[in-house]
Design a protein around this motif. Sequence first.
Motif, PDB file in Angstrom:
ATOM      1  N   TYR A 113       0.845  -1.172   0.047  1.00  0.00           N
ATOM      2  CA  TYR A 113      -0.015  -0.041  -0.166  1.00  0.00           C
ATOM      3  C   TYR A 113       0.690   1.248   0.000  1.00  0.00           C
ATOM      4  O   TYR A 113       2.013   1.242   0.638  1.00  0.00           O
ATOM      5  N   SER A 122      -5.180   8.573   2.069  1.00  0.00           N
ATOM      6  CA  SER A 122      -5.708   7.443   0.953  1.00  0.00           C
ATOM      7  C   SER A 122      -4.625   6.763   0.613  1.00  0.00           C
ATOM      8  O   SER A 122      -3.630   7.411   0.193  1.00  0.00           O
ATOM      9  N   MET A 125      -4.357   0.605  -2.960  1.00  0.00           N
ATOM     10  CA  MET A 125      -3.798  -0.812  -2.453  1.00  0.00           C
ATOM     11  C   MET A 125      -3.580  -1.920  -3.539  1.00  0.00           C
ATOM     12  O   MET A 125      -4.338  -1.837  -4.315  1.00  0.00           O
ATOM     13  N   ASN A 147      -7.941   3.099  -1.017  1.00  0.00           N
ATOM     14  CA  ASN A 147      -8.696   3.247   0.422  1.00  0.00           C
ATOM     15  C   ASN A 147      -8.299   4.380   1.114  1.00  0.00           C
ATOM     16  O   ASN A 147      -7.346   4.687   1.363  1.00  0.00           O
ATOM     17  N   VAL A 149      -8.534   6.265   4.291  1.00  0.00           N
ATOM     18  CA  VAL A 149      -8.495   5.390   5.426  1.00  0.00           C
ATOM     19  C   VAL A 149      -9.490   6.137   6.606  1.00  0.00           C
ATOM     20  O   VAL A 149     -10.064   5.437   7.336  1.00  0.00           O
ATOM     21  N   ARG A 154     -14.839   1.712   3.286  1.00  0.00           N
ATOM     22  CA  ARG A 154     -14.263   2.063   2.104  1.00  0.00           C
ATOM     23  C   ARG A 154     -14.407   0.742   1.164  1.00  0.00           C
ATOM     24  O   ARG A 154     -14.305  -0.434   1.725  1.00  0.00           O
ATOM     25  N   MET A 156     -13.319  -1.331  -2.110  1.00  0.00           N
ATOM     26  CA  MET A 156     -12.216  -1.648  -3.185  1.00  0.00           C
ATOM     27  C   MET A 156     -12.554  -2.570  -4.186  1.00  0.00           C
ATOM     28  O   MET A 156     -13.273  -3.669  -3.829  1.00  0.00           O
ATOM     29  N   ALA A 174     -14.091  -2.404   3.467  1.00  0.00           N
ATOM     30  CA  ALA A 174     -13.141  -2.282   4.585  1.00  0.00           C
ATOM     31  C   ALA A 174     -13.766  -1.328   5.900  1.00  0.00           C
ATOM     32  O   ALA A 174     -14.125  -0.362   5.319  1.00  0.00           O
ATOM     33  N   TYR A 188     -12.992  -6.808   7.090  1.00  0.00           N
ATOM     34  CA  TYR A 188     -13.326  -6.837   5.723  1.00  0.00           C
ATOM     35  C   TYR A 188     -14.732  -7.788   5.515  1.00  0.00           C
ATOM     36  O   TYR A 188     -14.937  -8.747   6.073  1.00  0.00           O
TER      37      TYR A 188
END
Length: 195
Positions: A113, A122, A125, A147, A149, A154, A156, A174, A188
């Motif tokens: 990441y 941000s 990833m 992502n 944060v 979030r 993806m 996430a 997750y």
Amino acid sequence: MATMLTTQSSIFFLILFTIISFSALAIAQQSDEVFSRYISPSSLGLKQEKLSHLHFYFHDIVSGKNSTAVRVAEAPSTNSSSSFFGAVVMMDDPLTIKPDVNSKMVGRAQGIYAFASQTDFSLLMVLNFVFTQGKYNGSTLSVLGRNKVVSTVREMPIVGGSGVFRFARGYAQARTYSNSQTDSIVEYNVYVFHY
């Protein structure tokens, strides 16, 4: 006589051009078949597509002697940036069924990441979820996305996979479960189509 000869020559060249064109087309089609072709999914043993939901916890451990995430690169200005812009971190984080890092491990998150925003936290990833338990043992899911944060949830994209997850597509949500200055536990929920 000259007109007849010109007409015959024109017809001859027209026929010759047609033959050469069809020959070139046939050769091009043959070479396409060598490079790519359409096949039936069933010829690869693929059956009906299904949707699976996976739920696990991701442990990003930066502190201590057993850290699972390490900074491998940074820009000259990374440490003076409010968003750590330019930092790149390699990870091999455990995935567990409960928030406790000592609960049953189902796999690892392996990849990179990078802090990709100059204005907020941000991450870019790029990782594989590598599963080590049950029917998914040896299979992977690949994530490539942004992502942010500080967002509560979030999302993806899942861009592919291997093993049980060949031809996978879907998304991962996430949600930060807990966060210290250095270590994070992230919940997750992954939804993936696969065969």
